[in-house]
Scaffold this motif. Sequence first.
Motif, PDB file in Angstrom:
ATOM      1  N   MET A  46     -20.620 -16.701   0.929  1.00  0.00           N
ATOM      2  CA  MET A  46     -19.580 -16.979  -0.232  1.00  0.00           C
ATOM      3  C   MET A  46     -18.470 -15.735  -0.440  1.00  0.00           C
ATOM      4  SD  MET A  46     -20.834 -16.208  -4.543  1.00  0.00           S
ATOM      5  CE  MET A  46     -19.594 -16.682  -5.541  1.00  0.00           C
ATOM      6  N   ILE A  47     -17.229 -16.205  -0.666  1.00  0.00           N
ATOM      7  CA  ILE A  47     -16.059 -15.518  -0.415  1.00  0.00           C
ATOM      8  C   ILE A  47     -15.810 -14.792  -1.793  1.00  0.00           C
ATOM      9  CG2 ILE A  47     -13.627 -15.512  -0.224  1.00  0.00           C
ATOM     10  CD1 ILE A  47     -13.818 -18.128   1.546  1.00  0.00           C
ATOM     11  N   ASP A  48     -15.663 -13.368  -1.650  1.00  0.00           N
ATOM     12  CA  ASP A  48     -15.766 -12.438  -2.825  1.00  0.00           C
ATOM     13  C   ASP A  48     -14.052 -12.368  -3.039  1.00  0.00           C
ATOM     14  OD1 ASP A  48     -14.811 -10.604  -1.078  1.00  0.00           O
ATOM     15  OD2 ASP A  48     -16.737  -9.588  -1.102  1.00  0.00           O
ATOM     16  N   LEU A  49     -13.802 -11.604  -4.081  1.00  0.00           N
ATOM     17  CA  LEU A  49     -12.165 -11.386  -4.223  1.00  0.00           C
ATOM     18  C   LEU A  49     -11.686 -10.639  -3.191  1.00  0.00           C
ATOM     19  CD1 LEU A  49     -10.170 -11.782  -6.690  1.00  0.00           C
ATOM     20  CD2 LEU A  49     -10.721  -9.483  -7.439  1.00  0.00           C
ATOM     21  N   SER A  50     -12.164  -9.647  -2.603  1.00  0.00           N
ATOM     22  CA  SER A  50     -11.445  -9.019  -1.470  1.00  0.00           C
ATOM     23  C   SER A  50     -11.189  -9.968  -0.280  1.00  0.00           C
ATOM     24  CB  SER A  50     -12.606  -7.965  -1.100  1.00  0.00           C
ATOM     25  OG  SER A  50     -13.587  -8.418  -0.349  1.00  0.00           O
ATOM     26  N   MET A  51     -11.843 -10.983  -0.171  1.00  0.00           N
ATOM     27  CA  MET A  51     -11.312 -11.800   0.703  1.00  0.00           C
ATOM     28  C   MET A  51     -10.434 -12.876   0.286  1.00  0.00           C
ATOM     29  SD  MET A  51     -14.566 -12.436   3.260  1.00  0.00           S
ATOM     30  CE  MET A  51     -13.711 -13.556   4.447  1.00  0.00           C
ATOM     31  N   LEU A  52     -10.850 -13.674  -1.248  1.00  0.00           N
ATOM     32  CA  LEU A  52      -9.865 -14.623  -1.612  1.00  0.00           C
ATOM     33  C   LEU A  52      -8.448 -14.420  -1.723  1.00  0.00           C
ATOM     34  CD1 LEU A  52     -10.264 -17.460  -2.863  1.00  0.00           C
ATOM     35  CD2 LEU A  52     -10.836 -16.456  -5.085  1.00  0.00           C
ATOM     36  N   LEU A  53      -8.337 -13.105  -2.456  1.00  0.00           N
ATOM     37  CA  LEU A  53      -6.629 -12.747  -2.543  1.00  0.00           C
ATOM     38  C   LEU A  53      -6.077 -12.606  -1.305  1.00  0.00           C
ATOM     39  CD1 LEU A  53      -6.639 -10.430  -5.689  1.00  0.00           C
ATOM     40  CD2 LEU A  53      -6.075 -12.837  -5.535  1.00  0.00           C
ATOM     41  N   PRO A  54      -6.354 -11.949  -0.370  1.00  0.00           N
ATOM     42  CA  PRO A  54      -5.856 -11.760   0.969  1.00  0.00           C
ATOM     43  C   PRO A  54      -5.540 -13.539   1.619  1.00  0.00           C
ATOM     44  CG  PRO A  54      -7.240 -10.071   1.053  1.00  0.00           C
ATOM     45  CD  PRO A  54      -7.507 -10.923  -0.296  1.00  0.00           C
ATOM     46  N   ILE A  55      -6.577 -14.146   1.635  1.00  0.00           N
ATOM     47  CA  ILE A  55      -6.507 -15.463   2.232  1.00  0.00           C
ATOM     48  C   ILE A  55      -5.265 -16.314   1.252  1.00  0.00           C
ATOM     49  CG2 ILE A  55      -7.534 -17.655   2.357  1.00  0.00           C
ATOM     50  CD1 ILE A  55     -10.321 -15.943   2.823  1.00  0.00           C
ATOM     51  N   LEU A  56      -5.518 -16.343   0.016  1.00  0.00           N
ATOM     52  CA  LEU A  56      -4.467 -16.792  -0.660  1.00  0.00           C
ATOM     53  C   LEU A  56      -2.923 -16.506  -0.556  1.00  0.00           C
ATOM     54  CD1 LEU A  56      -3.787 -19.119  -3.040  1.00  0.00           C
ATOM     55  CD2 LEU A  56      -4.293 -17.241  -4.661  1.00  0.00           C
ATOM     56  N   ALA A  57      -2.873 -15.169  -0.440  1.00  0.00           N
ATOM     57  CA  ALA A  57      -1.669 -14.477  -0.256  1.00  0.00           C
ATOM     58  C   ALA A  57      -0.987 -14.993   1.221  1.00  0.00           C
ATOM     59  CB  ALA A  57      -1.838 -13.129  -0.106  1.00  0.00           C
ATOM     60  N   ALA A  58      -1.949 -15.142   2.089  1.00  0.00           N
ATOM     61  CA  ALA A  58      -1.517 -15.462   3.606  1.00  0.00           C
ATOM     62  C   ALA A  58      -1.083 -16.894   3.571  1.00  0.00           C
ATOM     63  CB  ALA A  58      -2.543 -15.281   4.479  1.00  0.00           C
ATOM     64  N   PHE A  59      -1.744 -17.933   2.902  1.00  0.00           N
ATOM     65  CA  PHE A  59      -0.909 -19.219   2.673  1.00  0.00           C
ATOM     66  C   PHE A  59       0.262 -19.372   1.752  1.00  0.00           C
ATOM     67  CE2 PHE A  59      -0.970 -22.856  -0.099  1.00  0.00           C
ATOM     68  CZ  PHE A  59      -1.001 -23.926   0.996  1.00  0.00           C
ATOM     69  N   LEU A  60       0.160 -18.588   0.786  1.00  0.00           N
ATOM     70  CA  LEU A  60       1.599 -18.516   0.120  1.00  0.00           C
ATOM     71  C   LEU A  60       2.569 -17.925   0.755  1.00  0.00           C
ATOM     72  CD1 LEU A  60       0.274 -18.096  -3.342  1.00  0.00           C
ATOM     73  CD2 LEU A  60       0.999 -20.310  -2.478  1.00  0.00           C
ATOM     74  N   PHE A 113      -7.669  -3.637  -1.017  1.00  0.00           N
ATOM     75  CA  PHE A 113      -9.224  -4.033  -0.884  1.00  0.00           C
ATOM     76  C   PHE A 113      -9.689  -3.225   0.369  1.00  0.00           C
ATOM     77  CE2 PHE A 113      -7.582  -7.650  -3.047  1.00  0.00           C
ATOM     78  CZ  PHE A 113      -8.458  -7.606  -4.140  1.00  0.00           C
ATOM     79  N   TYR A 114      -8.839  -2.761   1.289  1.00  0.00           N
ATOM     80  CA  TYR A 114      -9.426  -2.372   2.623  1.00  0.00           C
ATOM     81  C   TYR A 114      -8.608  -1.331   3.172  1.00  0.00           C
ATOM     82  CZ  TYR A 114     -11.115  -7.323   2.850  1.00  0.00           C
ATOM     83  OH  TYR A 114     -11.761  -8.471   2.667  1.00  0.00           O
ATOM     84  N   ASP A 115      -9.172  -0.541   3.881  1.00  0.00           N
ATOM     85  CA  ASP A 115      -8.542   0.649   4.669  1.00  0.00           C
ATOM     86  C   ASP A 115      -7.272   0.389   5.185  1.00  0.00           C
ATOM     87  OD1 ASP A 115      -9.155   3.800   5.605  1.00  0.00           O
ATOM     88  OD2 ASP A 115      -8.740   2.414   7.368  1.00  0.00           O
ATOM     89  N   VAL A 116      -6.525   1.402   5.340  1.00  0.00           N
ATOM     90  CA  VAL A 116      -5.085   1.276   5.739  1.00  0.00           C
ATOM     91  C   VAL A 116      -5.168   0.782   7.232  1.00  0.00           C
ATOM     92  CG1 VAL A 116      -4.867   3.746   6.289  1.00  0.00           C
ATOM     93  CG2 VAL A 116      -2.999   2.099   6.182  1.00  0.00           C
ATOM     94  N   LYS A 117      -6.120   1.287   8.086  1.00  0.00           N
ATOM     95  CA  LYS A 117      -6.296   0.988   9.593  1.00  0.00           C
ATOM     96  C   LYS A 117      -6.610  -0.559   9.561  1.00  0.00           C
ATOM     97  CE  LYS A 117      -7.303   5.281  11.694  1.00  0.00           C
ATOM     98  NZ  LYS A 117      -8.235   6.304  12.388  1.00  0.00           N
ATOM     99  N   VAL A 118      -7.705  -1.066   8.872  1.00  0.00           N
ATOM    100  CA  VAL A 118      -8.076  -2.389   8.687  1.00  0.00           C
ATOM    101  C   VAL A 118      -6.928  -3.522   8.229  1.00  0.00           C
ATOM    102  CG1 VAL A 118      -9.429  -4.066   7.747  1.00  0.00           C
ATOM    103  CG2 VAL A 118     -10.470  -1.827   8.224  1.00  0.00           C
TER     104      VAL A 118
END
Length: 243
Positions: free
Chosen positions: A1-15, A38-43
């Motif tokens: 299941m995709i949580d918000l920390s993955m959903l927003l970056p994925i949507l942002a990448a598409f748009l 959502f993620y550490d700066v290195k990530v």
Amino acid sequence: MIDLSMLLPILAAFLAAGFTLMTGFGLGTILLPVFLLFYDVKVAILIVAVVHLSNNLLKLSLFKENLNLEILKRFGMLTLVGAFIGAYLQGSIDSAAVKVILGIVLIFLGLKEVLPSAEQIRLPKKIDFIGGFLSGLLGGFVGNQGAIRSAYLLNYNIPKETFIVTAAVIASIVDITRIPIYIFYNREILTDNITLLLITTASAFAGTLIGKRIVSKFSHKAFKLYVAGAIVMIGILLSLRIL
């Protein structure tokens, strides 16, 4: 299941991939702040860099027949030299002041393209090396190489497909120089976040493919106005120190 920390970056990448296909810049600028939520700066830096490179390679495959090698040779090679020098100087010069100056320059270059006399206001091709060098220099120094690269490429008055693929190749050259260094020091980041990387890359690809359909409907003039408008917007944000 995709949580918000993955959903927003994925949507942002598409748009972002769809909207920035024509501008030749902006995907990383949009994606990085979203990832940093959502993620550490290195990530965030590594994942965005790999997505950015992968997406530019897709653009190359889509528009490769429109690549102008002469422009690439005149403009692109010195981008690398500038990037190395910019990275070296990064710690010794006030980047905030440089961003303001860059912003003002971009506003001028963008507005130049919307003036009725734009066709008569052309930078001489003999100073192409300045555009290439400055693009890399500012990319290494403040991370905003894409906008000035696109501003200089507009000066060529080339077909939109040639503009897109040339910008993609130059951006890829810069990515290819920096990503191996990121990976060398942070190998575990890719393995720990491989699912996020793959899904985000696929999302960006989908945005680019849809953007390709849209760009075909733009006239050359409308295309130039779109790019010029994006350049002016980035210039304003830099001048106001928002970016």
